[in-house]
Design a protein around this motif. Structure first.
Motif, PDB file in Angstrom:
ATOM      1  N   VAL A   4      15.088  37.580  62.588  1.00 31.53           N
ATOM      2  CA  VAL A   4      16.120  38.563  62.265  1.00 31.53           C
ATOM      3  C   VAL A   4      17.384  38.173  63.023  1.00 31.53           C
ATOM      4  CG1 VAL A   4      16.843  40.961  62.518  1.00 31.53           C
ATOM      5  CG2 VAL A   4      14.527  40.445  61.770  1.00 31.53           C
ATOM      6  N   LYS A   5      18.522  38.141  62.314  1.00 29.06           N
ATOM      7  CA  LYS A   5      19.780  37.748  62.926  1.00 29.06           C
ATOM      8  C   LYS A   5      20.528  38.981  63.399  1.00 29.06           C
ATOM      9  CE  LYS A   5      20.266  33.506  60.247  1.00 29.06           C
ATOM     10  NZ  LYS A   5      21.134  32.714  59.316  1.00 29.06           N
ATOM     11  N   VAL A  91      27.651  38.319  69.741  1.00 28.35           N
ATOM     12  CA  VAL A  91      27.553  36.952  69.230  1.00 28.35           C
ATOM     13  C   VAL A  91      26.251  36.808  68.426  1.00 28.35           C
ATOM     14  CG1 VAL A  91      27.406  34.529  69.909  1.00 28.35           C
ATOM     15  CG2 VAL A  91      28.933  36.083  71.133  1.00 28.35           C
ATOM     16  N   LYS A  92      26.277  35.938  67.451  1.00 27.73           N
ATOM     17  CA  LYS A  92      25.097  35.741  66.595  1.00 27.73           C
ATOM     18  C   LYS A  92      23.908  35.185  67.410  1.00 27.73           C
ATOM     19  CE  LYS A  92      27.855  34.631  62.522  1.00 27.73           C
ATOM     20  NZ  LYS A  92      28.170  33.586  61.489  1.00 27.73           N
ATOM     21  N   LEU A  93      22.742  35.777  67.176  1.00 23.35           N
ATOM     22  CA  LEU A  93      21.493  35.273  67.768  1.00 23.35           C
ATOM     23  C   LEU A  93      20.340  35.657  66.857  1.00 23.35           C
ATOM     24  CD1 LEU A  93      19.678  37.760  69.354  1.00 23.35           C
ATOM     25  CD2 LEU A  93      21.777  37.781  70.670  1.00 23.35           C
ATOM     26  N   GLU A  94      19.200  35.007  67.054  1.00 23.29           N
ATOM     27  CA  GLU A  94      18.039  35.223  66.198  1.00 23.29           C
ATOM     28  C   GLU A  94      16.881  35.782  67.015  1.00 23.29           C
ATOM     29  OE1 GLU A  94      16.968  31.623  64.276  1.00 23.29           O
ATOM     30  OE2 GLU A  94      18.594  31.724  62.787  1.00 23.29           O
ATOM     31  N   LEU A  95      16.272  36.828  66.458  1.00 23.61           N
ATOM     32  CA  LEU A  95      15.023  37.361  67.018  1.00 23.61           C
ATOM     33  C   LEU A  95      13.857  36.658  66.326  1.00 23.61           C
ATOM     34  CD1 LEU A  95      15.500  41.243  67.321  1.00 23.61           C
ATOM     35  CD2 LEU A  95      15.319  39.573  69.164  1.00 23.61           C
ATOM     36  N   THR A  96      12.984  36.042  67.094  1.00 16.74           N
ATOM     37  CA  THR A  96      11.790  35.377  66.559  1.00 16.74           C
ATOM     38  C   THR A  96      10.557  35.866  67.312  1.00 16.74           C
ATOM     39  OG1 THR A  96      11.958  33.502  68.095  1.00 16.74           O
ATOM     40  CG2 THR A  96      13.149  33.323  65.991  1.00 16.74           C
ATOM     41  N   ALA A  97       9.399  35.464  66.819  1.00 13.50           N
ATOM     42  CA  ALA A  97       8.156  35.851  67.487  1.00 13.50           C
ATOM     43  C   ALA A  97       8.022  35.199  68.845  1.00 13.50           C
ATOM     44  CB  ALA A  97       6.962  35.475  66.607  1.00 13.50           C
ATOM     45  N   LEU A 121      19.408  46.867  72.278  1.00 12.58           N
ATOM     46  CA  LEU A 121      18.447  45.757  72.227  1.00 12.58           C
ATOM     47  C   LEU A 121      16.996  46.242  72.226  1.00 12.58           C
ATOM     48  CD1 LEU A 121      18.213  42.718  72.098  1.00 12.58           C
ATOM     49  CD2 LEU A 121      18.260  42.635  74.591  1.00 12.58           C
ATOM     50  N   ILE A 122      16.694  47.342  72.931  1.00 13.79           N
ATOM     51  CA  ILE A 122      15.317  47.851  72.921  1.00 13.79           C
ATOM     52  C   ILE A 122      14.925  48.270  71.513  1.00 13.79           C
ATOM     53  CG2 ILE A 122      13.837  49.731  73.703  1.00 13.79           C
ATOM     54  CD1 ILE A 122      15.153  49.625  76.383  1.00 13.79           C
ATOM     55  N   PHE A 123      15.805  48.949  70.826  1.00 10.37           N
ATOM     56  CA  PHE A 123      15.521  49.398  69.467  1.00 10.37           C
ATOM     57  C   PHE A 123      15.354  48.206  68.523  1.00 10.37           C
ATOM     58  CE2 PHE A 123      17.178  50.422  65.248  1.00 10.37           C
ATOM     59  CZ  PHE A 123      16.310  51.443  64.873  1.00 10.37           C
ATOM     60  N   GLN A 124      16.224  47.242  68.632  1.00 11.87           N
ATOM     61  CA  GLN A 124      16.166  46.088  67.730  1.00 11.87           C
ATOM     62  C   GLN A 124      14.882  45.271  67.934  1.00 11.87           C
ATOM     63  OE1 GLN A 124      18.168  45.508  65.309  1.00 11.87           O
ATOM     64  NE2 GLN A 124      19.964  46.777  65.759  1.00 11.87           N
ATOM     65  N   THR A 125      14.539  45.004  69.188  1.00 11.80           N
ATOM     66  CA  THR A 125      13.334  44.197  69.452  1.00 11.80           C
ATOM     67  C   THR A 125      12.058  44.950  69.094  1.00 11.80           C
ATOM     68  OG1 THR A 125      13.445  44.962  71.753  1.00 11.80           O
ATOM     69  CG2 THR A 125      14.422  42.817  71.252  1.00 11.80           C
ATOM     70  N   GLU A 126      12.033  46.258  69.359  1.00  9.33           N
ATOM     71  CA  GLU A 126      10.828  47.044  69.046  1.00  9.33           C
ATOM     72  C   GLU A 126      10.616  47.122  67.536  1.00  9.33           C
ATOM     73  OE1 GLU A 126       7.390  49.023  69.820  1.00  9.33           O
ATOM     74  OE2 GLU A 126       8.737  48.128  71.297  1.00  9.33           O
ATOM     75  N   MET A 127      11.671  47.280  66.786  1.00  5.45           N
ATOM     76  CA  MET A 127      11.531  47.346  65.328  1.00  5.45           C
ATOM     77  C   MET A 127      11.050  46.007  64.765  1.00  5.45           C
ATOM     78  SD  MET A 127      14.401  48.396  62.493  1.00  5.45           S
ATOM     79  CE  MET A 127      14.460  50.075  63.132  1.00  5.45           C
ATOM     80  N   PHE A 128      11.617  44.911  65.253  1.00  6.07           N
ATOM     81  CA  PHE A 128      11.188  43.599  64.773  1.00  6.07           C
ATOM     82  C   PHE A 128       9.735  43.322  65.159  1.00  6.07           C
ATOM     83  CE2 PHE A 128      10.720  38.999  65.535  1.00  6.07           C
ATOM     84  CZ  PHE A 128      10.983  38.523  64.257  1.00  6.07           C
ATOM     85  N   PHE A 129       9.366  43.705  66.369  1.00  4.23           N
ATOM     86  CA  PHE A 129       7.997  43.471  66.828  1.00  4.23           C
ATOM     87  C   PHE A 129       6.990  44.277  66.008  1.00  4.23           C
ATOM     88  CE2 PHE A 129       4.443  44.511  69.709  1.00  4.23           C
ATOM     89  CZ  PHE A 129       4.012  43.220  70.010  1.00  4.23           C
TER      90      PHE A 129
END
Length: 629
Positions: A4-5, A91-97, A121-129
């Motif tokens: 997720v970008k 800045v653009k970054l990617e969330l990966t496993a 960031l907590i919300f974004q990482t928790e949703m992706f996870f």
């Protein structure tokens, strides 16, 4: 790999040596030190996203070069703070496993909650996870692998537990429902139909069948603490013990090089890949002990060859006595499934008394006998030998007895093998477990040949281990001519050999009599004229023998009379002529006697031919009787 970008701005960070700079055109007013790396940033983007940074900036003393904040215990270190800083700047970054666990822990550490900005960031990482990682097998496995470095923090946030539960659920599910396993072998991915998958996207074809061990290779990439927790969770969810044990054996073969040296994988499945840099001996020793504790104590879950390899490795690495004793017990539970090559374990002790570890084999045999008695397979007392050999409950112990006899024959040539140790191992096998003692006799013979200095009493002690009545006819023949055996044992062998021959002949006669009796019953004959049994045949044979003896005597008498008459005729032919009448009389008398002699000789010849015919008939009749017998 799913990702997720986040952010939309271009990268404005530059690294110079051990420092990062944000090139936004404004001079930096704060320095954040994370380990050996220094980040020259601005206060507002950081305090607007993080509660920790807000308090740290407020408490920091401003110097000539601005505020300096130290974050020495940030999960993920400088690499993760770089991503956190980029998130704060948009800045653009990617969330990966692979990085979501680090970012989730770092965001929790920096208190990047919704209180400091929507979509923090907590919300974004928790949703992706939750929505991406946990729904995929390979993403869950990658996320779990990343928990090793920050395990305490990941456990505190229940990330490790959630990944393990996700994997445990998927191990009992068809892998086609949640994606491919993480480890791809070979070149490009292909569909079962043979078409190449473009960009990792299937053309629609799916594997039709998947075995229950498809996940073995994937989970073997985990560190042992995480792998151990995964196995425990799978056991609690009811996964079959044999499947779990197979995974444990696969994991052990991957990280213990000694298990793969003498084992060959007979299955079509690819074995565990060999490690480029195997673990140290101390790590292998700890792993053997952990594997031993993790394996269920149950018979038949893993192969006997694997258990012998694990035991051999534990002895080489000098594992603790408890581990070795437990492994010996595991091997003893399924000793009937072993082969001779498995038992031939070298002696790794410092003394090196014997070439092979005979004491270990004896302890394994004692464990097997204890388990066999606990299962109710005691020595039968009221059944015959035929039932003993064919009894299904005694098949394992009979196989073990044969295996031990073969092992004794292999270790017997060792001159350092003491007589009491050899005798103790040979005598540990119960007598009823050996239908035949040929294997034991062979082992004893080899031992006596390799140890010619044994005394007569020691030889007799060894030979008393075998039962001469349970030797085959070939073994008896060999033992009767064996000079290495004591004289008393040779006499016993000869006696029982004769007894065995006698019983065999009697059995043949009994079978013949039974067949003759059944033939009479089928034909309805009541009298004994046709058959007569064994006694009748013996009597007829005796009568024929007496008749033949009388006939021989009569023929001898006739031949003697004929010989006497020939002598008298020869004497008459040599006499002198007295007178004409006398000559005529002598001639007439000679002719008369000659005729009479010829007549008598002819009669004798006729009688002899008649007697010979009778003798031939008697012989033919006797032959038929013998053939019937």
């Amino acid at each position: 790999m799913a990702c997720v970008k986040l952010g939309s701005k271009n990268d404005a960070f530059q690294r110079k040596g051990q420092a990062w700079f944000c090139t936004t055109g404004l001079p930096s007013d704060i320095a954040v030190e994370v380990g050996e790396m220094s980040f020259h940033l601005h206060k507002f983007p950081l305090l607007s996203r993080s509660g920790v940074m807000e308090r740290s900036i407020a408490e920091a003393d401003e110097g000539e070069e601005g505020s300096v904040i130290s974050l020495s215990d940030l999960p993920g270190g400088a690499k993760m703070f770089e991503l956190v800083a980029k998130f704060c700047y948009g800045v653009k970054l990617e969330l990966t496993a692979s990085n979501v666990v680090y970012l989730r822990c770092a965001a929790e550490h920096l208190e990047m909650t919704e209180e400091y900005g929507e979509g923090n960031l907590i919300f974004q990482t928790e949703m992706f996870f939750t929505q991406v990682v946990l729904k995929s097998w390979k993403e869950s496995l990658r996320a779990l692998q990343s928990c090793d470095d920050i395990l305490p923090v990941a456990d505190q946030l229940h990330i490790t537990k959630r990944c393990i539960e996700s994997l445990a659920v998927k191990t009992s599910t068809d892998p086609n429902l949640f994606g491919w396993p993480v480890v791809e072998r070979g070149g490009p991915m292909q569909s079962p139909g043979g078409s190449v998958l473009w960009n990792g996207i299937s053309t629609g074809a799916r594997p039709k069948h998947s075995s229950s061990d498809w996940w073995y290779d994937d989970v073997s990439t985990l560190s042992f603490p995480l792998y151990k927790r995964l196995i425990s969770t799978m056991e609690s969810r009811g996964i079959k013990s044999e499947i779990i044990s197979g995974s444990i054996a696969y994991y052990a073969k991957r990280y213990l090089p000694g298990l793969n040296r003498r084992q060959s994988d007979s299955s079509s499945r690819i074995g565990p890949p060999s490690m480029s840099s195997p673990p140290s001996e101390e790590d292998q020793k700890l792993l053997v002990e952990e594997i031993n504790q993790l394996l269920p104590l149950q018979k038949g879950l893993v192969s006997t060859k694997f258990l012998f390899g694990l035991l051999r490795t534990a002895m080489i690495l000098r594992s603790d006595t408890t581990c070795i004793s437990t492994l010996e017990k595991r091997v003893g539970m399924q000793l009937d499934q072993a082969n001779l090559e498995d038992l031939l374990m070298p002696n790794f002790s410092y003394s090196m008394e014997t070439l092979y570890n005979v004491d270990c084999v004896q302890r394994i045999l004692e464990h097997f006998l204890t388990m066999d008695q606990a299962n109710g397979n005691d020595s039968p007392c009221s059944i015959d030998d035929g039932q003993l050999i064919g009894s299904p409950s005694l098949t394992p112990i009979t196989m073990v007895a044969k295996l031990i006899d073969g092992y004794l024959a292999e270790v017997a040539p060792d001159i350092n093998l003491k007589h009491p140790k050899f005798q103790a191992l040979a005598g540990a096998v119960p007598e009823f477990a050996r239908p035949l003692d040929d294997g034991l006799y062979r082992a004893i013979d080899i031992y006596l040949k390799s140890h010619p200095w044994l005394s007569e009493s020691e030889r007799e002690e060894l030979c008393r281990l075998m039962d001469c009545q349970k030797l085959s006819l070939e073994a008896c023949t060999h033992a009767a001519q064996n000079e290495r055996l004591p004289l008393r044992i040779v006499v016993q062998v000869l006696f029982f050999e004769q007894l065995q021959l006698r019983n065999s002949i009697a059995g043949c006669f009994l079978v013949s009599e039974n067949l003759e009796g059944s033939r009479q019953l089928r034909s309805g004959a009541v009298g004994s004229n046709e058959g007569g049994g064994w006694a009748t045949a013996v009597r007829e044979n005796q009568v024929l023998k007496v008749g033949m003896d009388n006939m021989r005597m009569r023929v001898s008498e006739l031949e003697q009379e004929c010989s006497n008459m020939r002598h008298e005729i020869e004497k008459l032919g040599r006499g002198k002529a007295l007178s004409t009448w006398g000559n005529v009389s002598k001639k007439l008398g000679f002719r008369l006697k000659s005729q009479m002699c010829s007549a008598e000789q002819g009669s004798v010849s006729n009688q002899s031919s008649i007697m010979s015919g009778k003798v031939d008939k008697l012989k033919e009749k006797q032959g038929k009787q013998r053939k019937n017998l």
